[in-house]
Design a protein around this motif. Sequence first.
Motif, short mmCIF file in Angstrom:
data_model
loop_
_atom_site.label_atom_id
_atom_site.label_comp_id
_atom_site.label_asym_id
_atom_site.label_seq_id
_atom_site.Cartn_x
_atom_site.Cartn_y
_atom_site.Cartn_z
N SER A 144 0.84 -1.20 0.00
CA SER A 144 0.00 0.00 0.00
C SER A 144 0.88 1.25 0.00
O SER A 144 1.73 1.41 0.88
CB SER A 144 -0.91 0.01 1.23
OG SER A 144 -1.55 1.26 1.36
N PRO A 145 0.67 2.14 -0.98
CA PRO A 145 1.47 3.37 -0.97
C PRO A 145 1.09 4.31 0.17
O PRO A 145 1.82 5.27 0.43
CB PRO A 145 1.16 3.99 -2.33
CG PRO A 145 -0.18 3.45 -2.72
CD PRO A 145 -0.26 2.08 -2.12
N LYS A 146 0.00 4.01 0.83
CA LYS A 146 -0.45 4.91 1.90
C LYS A 146 -0.03 4.41 3.27
O LYS A 146 0.43 5.21 4.11
CB LYS A 146 -1.97 5.06 1.85
CG LYS A 146 -2.51 6.15 2.76
CD LYS A 146 -3.94 6.50 2.39
CE LYS A 146 -4.40 7.73 3.17
NZ LYS A 146 -5.76 8.16 2.76
N THR A 147 -0.18 3.12 3.52
CA THR A 147 0.14 2.58 4.84
C THR A 147 1.47 1.82 4.86
O THR A 147 2.04 1.61 5.93
CB THR A 147 -0.97 1.63 5.32
OG1 THR A 147 -1.02 0.49 4.43
CG2 THR A 147 -2.31 2.33 5.32
N GLY A 148 1.94 1.40 3.70
CA GLY A 148 3.17 0.62 3.65
C GLY A 148 2.97 -0.85 3.97
O GLY A 148 3.96 -1.61 3.99
N ASN A 149 1.75 -1.26 4.22
CA ASN A 149 1.48 -2.66 4.53
C ASN A 149 1.35 -3.48 3.24
O ASN A 149 0.92 -2.98 2.20
CB ASN A 149 0.20 -2.78 5.35
CG ASN A 149 0.31 -2.09 6.69
OD1 ASN A 149 1.38 -2.04 7.30
ND2 ASN A 149 -0.80 -1.53 7.17
N TYR A 150 1.68 -4.77 3.35
CA TYR A 150 1.57 -5.69 2.21
C TYR A 150 0.28 -6.51 2.33
O TYR A 150 -0.15 -6.88 3.42
CB TYR A 150 2.77 -6.64 2.17
CG TYR A 150 4.03 -6.00 1.66
CD1 TYR A 150 4.35 -5.99 0.31
CD2 TYR A 150 4.92 -5.38 2.55
CE1 TYR A 150 5.52 -5.39 -0.15
CE2 TYR A 150 6.09 -4.78 2.10
CZ TYR A 150 6.39 -4.80 0.75
OH TYR A 150 7.53 -4.20 0.31
N GLU A 151 -0.33 -6.75 1.18
CA GLU A 151 -1.54 -7.56 1.12
C GLU A 151 -1.48 -8.49 -0.09
O GLU A 151 -1.10 -8.07 -1.18
CB GLU A 151 -2.79 -6.67 1.03
CG GLU A 151 -4.09 -7.45 1.11
CD GLU A 151 -5.31 -6.54 1.05
OE1 GLU A 151 -6.34 -6.88 1.65
OE2 GLU A 151 -5.21 -5.48 0.39
N GLU A 152 -1.83 -9.76 0.13
CA GLU A 152 -1.82 -10.73 -0.97
C GLU A 152 -2.99 -10.49 -1.92
O GLU A 152 -4.13 -10.32 -1.50
CB GLU A 152 -1.89 -12.17 -0.43
CG GLU A 152 -0.62 -12.62 0.27
CD GLU A 152 -0.71 -14.08 0.68
OE1 GLU A 152 -1.81 -14.68 0.56
OE2 GLU A 152 0.32 -14.64 1.11
N LYS A 153 -2.70 -10.52 -3.22
CA LYS A 153 -3.72 -10.38 -4.26
C LYS A 153 -3.72 -11.67 -5.09
O LYS A 153 -2.69 -12.06 -5.65
CB LYS A 153 -3.42 -9.18 -5.18
CG LYS A 153 -3.15 -7.88 -4.41
CD LYS A 153 -4.38 -7.38 -3.67
CE LYS A 153 -4.08 -6.06 -2.97
NZ LYS A 153 -5.25 -5.55 -2.22
#
Length: 496
Positions: A100-109
């Motif tokens: 996420s460019p806003k939070t810096g967290n990673y999420e699986e897609k």
Amino acid sequence: MKETKLPGDKGLVLLSRAKHHAIAAKLTKTFIFDTKPLIVQYEVNFQNGIECGGAYVKLLSKASELNLDQFHDKTPYTIMFGPDKCGEDYKLHFIFRHKSPKTGNYEEKHAKRPDADLKNYFTDKKTHLYTLILNPDNSFEILIDQNVVNSGNLLSDMTPPVNPPQEIEDPNDQKPEDWDERAKIPDPDAVKPDDWDEDAPAKIPDEDAVKPEGWLDDEPEYVADPDAEKPEDWDEDMDGEWEAPQIANPKCESAPGCGVWQRPTIDNPSYKGKWKPPMIDNPNYQGIWKPRKIPNPDFFEDLEPFKMTPVNALGLELWSMTSDIFFDNFIICTDRAVADDWGNDGWGLKKAADGAAEPGVVGQMMAAAEERPWLWVVYILTVALPVFLVILFCCSGKKQPSAAEYKKTDAPQPDVNEEKVEERDRGEAEEEEEEKAEEKPEVKQKTDGDAETASQEEEEEEEEEEEEEEEEARKPTVEEEETANRSPRNRKPRRE
């Protein structure tokens, strides 16, 4: 590989079942997602089939703390790609971790599931080529054996979506206590009819039923087995009093029934069940309540999800209930032609060798019929039915009547074949010559001293020439004769 048509064919093999396995290797060059596509390709062979387990690869994210000696399931990766199966769920994963460019967290897609049936690739015990192509325009393709089985776009075909919604439901919003979601309600003004009997049974005895003749009222349906004997080891103190097992009463086999006869039951015409007031529209219905929408505080819009975290290593981190999974010919590149050539030089040779060793069409049909005997019926019908139809068509054609068999009639008749006309003309000419020969008088042989006889013969020859000229004058033209001969009523029967 356990069974291969290419001597010396070696690869990486997962040997043990029901265990975790991990192996990784550094790339010769870090791949950066910028203007060139990413192509990942490798071969897999489930030599023993597959019960439950995966054969996917992970492209590990570039990080200063990356230690391949400590590679495990929690090691950060950028892309996971490859086959996976458990139960009857056959999958072909394509997962990427988006930051996420806003939070810096990673999420699986996760990519959408392919429409193709993948079962055969897991069960045929053949080597298959798996290819992932990621393009800078966010499009992707997934191929098996160089055939596309799935495709899409990172912005529209991933779950959950790369970009979150602009609005979300307010987590603090609550449904009011007086909110009425009932579309229908019982009619408050309805009254149960006076003649409504809620206690009436649903079934009643059939008063018109009559006991069948020969019914044995005094005979039980089951009797003790007269041939049964108490076991020798039966202990009445421990097992209780022994009783012979029950069997169907043999006397009831020839009778319509045994025991106490009871009337069969039928539906009760007076049965109405428990009374309930009818349902009517709820005048206070407000619809299904939903929390209000508020701006999503985590909203962002990333239009270039292809620009993922760079990768500098490739690894296999697997758990499987099946052993002997074979891996070979890994390649990561940016040129489709290079990947195709690499695949043809490796997987292509294996496919050609397997194809040369496979039985022909007839052999495959015979093998299939051995597993499914009903296919013999299909084969027989497929071969016998066309042959029968051809024979039936050839033998059932109507014979066309010859020209000589037409009735003498003035009705129009089909033209006679030109060859038949010529044959008939030749036959008639021969007949005329035979008739002339019969009509000519016998000519005596000339002798040197018989001048009178010679003179008489000359006169007869002159008369014959005059007759021939008269006959030629009366003879019709060829066209007139051919026209006349076309009509069956003017034809002469041929002499044998």
